[in-house]
Design a protein around this motif. Structure first.
Motif, PDB file in Angstrom:
ATOM      1  N   GLN A 197       0.828  -1.200   0.000  1.00 39.12           N
ATOM      2  CA  GLN A 197       0.000   0.000   0.000  1.00 39.12           C
ATOM      3  C   GLN A 197       0.870   1.260   0.000  1.00 39.12           C
ATOM      4  O   GLN A 197       0.580   2.231  -0.729  1.00 39.12           O
ATOM      5  CB  GLN A 197      -0.923   0.004   1.217  1.00 39.12           C
ATOM      6  CG  GLN A 197      -1.973   1.111   1.202  1.00 39.12           C
ATOM      7  CD  GLN A 197      -2.947   0.960   0.045  1.00 39.12           C
ATOM      8  OE1 GLN A 197      -3.674  -0.032  -0.033  1.00 39.12           O
ATOM      9  NE2 GLN A 197      -2.967   1.924  -0.857  1.00 39.12           N
ATOM     10  N   ASN A 198       1.931   1.256   0.781  1.00 37.13           N
ATOM     11  CA  ASN A 198       2.843   2.395   0.802  1.00 37.13           C
ATOM     12  C   ASN A 198       3.544   2.580  -0.539  1.00 37.13           C
ATOM     13  O   ASN A 198       3.748   3.714  -1.006  1.00 37.13           O
ATOM     14  CB  ASN A 198       3.884   2.218   1.905  1.00 37.13           C
ATOM     15  CG  ASN A 198       3.291   2.348   3.299  1.00 37.13           C
ATOM     16  OD1 ASN A 198       2.222   2.931   3.473  1.00 37.13           O
ATOM     17  ND2 ASN A 198       3.972   1.799   4.293  1.00 37.13           N
ATOM     18  N   LEU A 199       3.915   1.473  -1.157  1.00 26.90           N
ATOM     19  CA  LEU A 199       4.542   1.539  -2.473  1.00 26.90           C
ATOM     20  C   LEU A 199       3.598   2.185  -3.487  1.00 26.90           C
ATOM     21  O   LEU A 199       4.000   3.069  -4.254  1.00 26.90           O
ATOM     22  CB  LEU A 199       4.929   0.133  -2.931  1.00 26.90           C
ATOM     23  CG  LEU A 199       5.540   0.005  -4.334  1.00 26.90           C
ATOM     24  CD1 LEU A 199       6.914   0.677  -4.382  1.00 26.90           C
ATOM     25  CD2 LEU A 199       5.653  -1.467  -4.729  1.00 26.90           C
ATOM     26  N   LYS A 203       3.879   5.924  -5.644  1.00 24.66           N
ATOM     27  CA  LYS A 203       3.733   5.934  -7.107  1.00 24.66           C
ATOM     28  C   LYS A 203       5.050   6.220  -7.850  1.00 24.66           C
ATOM     29  O   LYS A 203       5.186   7.228  -8.564  1.00 24.66           O
ATOM     30  CB  LYS A 203       2.665   6.923  -7.553  1.00 24.66           C
ATOM     31  CG  LYS A 203       2.049   6.533  -8.911  1.00 24.66           C
ATOM     32  CD  LYS A 203       0.921   7.442  -9.312  1.00 24.66           C
ATOM     33  CE  LYS A 203       0.237   6.932 -10.562  1.00 24.66           C
ATOM     34  NZ  LYS A 203       1.119   6.583 -11.662  1.00 24.66           N
ATOM     35  N   PRO A 204       6.024   5.333  -7.699  1.00 20.26           N
ATOM     36  CA  PRO A 204       7.246   5.489  -8.492  1.00 20.26           C
ATOM     37  C   PRO A 204       6.950   5.323  -9.983  1.00 20.26           C
ATOM     38  O   PRO A 204       5.897   4.803 -10.373  1.00 20.26           O
ATOM     39  CB  PRO A 204       8.142   4.355  -7.968  1.00 20.26           C
ATOM     40  CG  PRO A 204       7.196   3.362  -7.385  1.00 20.26           C
ATOM     41  CD  PRO A 204       6.053   4.144  -6.834  1.00 20.26           C
ATOM     42  N   ALA A 229      -4.187  -2.612  -5.318  1.00 16.97           N
ATOM     43  CA  ALA A 229      -3.609  -1.336  -4.887  1.00 16.97           C
ATOM     44  C   ALA A 229      -2.842  -0.655  -6.016  1.00 16.97           C
ATOM     45  O   ALA A 229      -2.940   0.566  -6.209  1.00 16.97           O
ATOM     46  CB  ALA A 229      -2.683  -1.572  -3.697  1.00 16.97           C
ATOM     47  N   LEU A 230      -2.099  -1.424  -6.780  1.00 17.30           N
ATOM     48  CA  LEU A 230      -1.304  -0.851  -7.859  1.00 17.30           C
ATOM     49  C   LEU A 230      -2.156  -0.502  -9.072  1.00 17.30           C
ATOM     50  O   LEU A 230      -1.907   0.494  -9.755  1.00 17.30           O
ATOM     51  CB  LEU A 230      -0.185  -1.818  -8.245  1.00 17.30           C
ATOM     52  CG  LEU A 230       0.883  -2.042  -7.156  1.00 17.30           C
ATOM     53  CD1 LEU A 230       1.789  -3.204  -7.517  1.00 17.30           C
ATOM     54  CD2 LEU A 230       1.704  -0.780  -6.934  1.00 17.30           C
ATOM     55  N   GLN A 231      -3.166  -1.307  -9.327  1.00 13.74           N
ATOM     56  CA  GLN A 231      -4.067  -1.008 -10.443  1.00 13.74           C
ATOM     57  C   GLN A 231      -4.805   0.305 -10.210  1.00 13.74           C
ATOM     58  O   GLN A 231      -5.038   1.079 -11.150  1.00 13.74           O
ATOM     59  CB  GLN A 231      -5.061  -2.156 -10.640  1.00 13.74           C
ATOM     60  CG  GLN A 231      -5.909  -2.037 -11.892  1.00 13.74           C
ATOM     61  CD  GLN A 231      -6.820  -3.234 -12.063  1.00 13.74           C
ATOM     62  OE1 GLN A 231      -7.783  -3.405 -11.315  1.00 13.74           O
ATOM     63  NE2 GLN A 231      -6.507  -4.091 -13.027  1.00 13.74           N
ATOM     64  N   ALA A 232      -5.134   0.583  -8.960  1.00  9.51           N
ATOM     65  CA  ALA A 232      -5.833   1.827  -8.629  1.00  9.51           C
ATOM     66  C   ALA A 232      -4.986   3.058  -8.945  1.00  9.51           C
ATOM     67  O   ALA A 232      -5.519   4.162  -9.108  1.00  9.51           O
ATOM     68  CB  ALA A 232      -6.225   1.826  -7.153  1.00  9.51           C
TER      69      ALA A 232
END
Length: 259
Positions: A197-199, A203-204, A229-232
């Motif tokens: 979630q922090n990653l 948003k690198p 989480a990343l798809q969002a």
């Protein structure tokens, strides 16, 4: 005093020459001549993706019990991933169950890559032994799928100058990672979710993750959480080759008959 690269080239030439018929061997070759035959740049080492807004989800140590379930979860998110397979780590890659898992992941469009045969520390191996660890795994993928991988990941992420030379000789680039889920380090599921979630919140520009398909929590809980989480954040889930704008395989042929 010869450099490590020169010693490696001479040692490797000696190994190859010993396997050739006598009429093809040239014992009179000097070290410089041997080195000139094999001199090349060390294998490239990638810690990050290069294509913007991509995430390369990778899995080590399989094939294993949850390979097919991981593939099905990835499909629900329209995600492609890369599997760095071992030949004989948790289980033997040639078992009927693992051959089926291998083919299931490949048919779904995921990238097959090498984690070498027995998950040994490269920095402890002779060049000849390391080359054998690489080619044994390559042979398995060629026989079952018809592909020779262009990417390899060293077990434990450990490599040195000599092992980079071996990887280059075998035609493979080395892939590490820039985010470790922590599953193989004993992280709790809650911590892994928090880290993902922090990653996502940071948003690198791109992400290259390390996961292990041999942990049930990774397969059943962490993977869907991470993908969501990343798809969002609008990332595209791609293979390592795609995130590096490269080819996944050195060669693609018809699968061969197994031993």
């Amino acid at each position: 005093m010869f450099s490590k690269s020169r010693l490696f080239a001479f040692s490797l030439l000696a190994t190859i020459a010993s396997a050739l018929p006598a009429k093809f061997s040239k014992p009179e070759l000097s070290v410089d001549e041997a080195f000139s035959l094999f001199k090349r740049a060390p294998a490239s080492v990638y810690y990050n993706c290069t294509v913007p807004n991509t995430v390369a989800i990778t899995f080590d140590d399989g094939p294993y019990t949850w390979t097919n379930e991981i593939v099905d979860t990835l499909a629900r998110y329209n995600a492609k991933a890369t599997f760095f397979f071992n030949g004989n780590n948790y289980e033997c890659i040639y078992s009927p169950e693992n051959e089926a898992r291998l083919k299931y992941a490949f048919a779904a469009g995921h990238q097959m890559a090498s984690h070498t045969w027995a998950h040994l520390d490269w920095t402890t191996l002779s060049p000849q032994r390391l080359l054998s660890e690489m080619t044994l795994l390559d042979d398995a993928l060629i026989k079952m799928l018809g592909v020779k991988p262009a990417f390899v990941r060293p077990p434990f992420g450990k490599f040195n100058e000599a092992s980079r030379d071996v990887a280059a000789y075998n035609g493979e680039s080395i892939v590490i990672w820039d985010f470790d889920s922590g599953d193989s380090q004993g992280s709790s599921a809650q911590k892994m979710e928090t880290d993902y979630q922090n990653l996502a919140a940071q948003k690198p520009g791109n992400i290259l993750t390390l996961n292990h398909e041999t942990y049930e929590a990774t397969a059943h809980r962490i993977l869907p959480f991470a993908l969501s989480a990343l798809q969002a954040q609008g990332y595209s889930f791609v293979t390592v080759a795609e995130c590096l704008a490269s080819n996944p395989y050195q060669s693609v042929t018809t699968p061969q008959t197994r031993d």
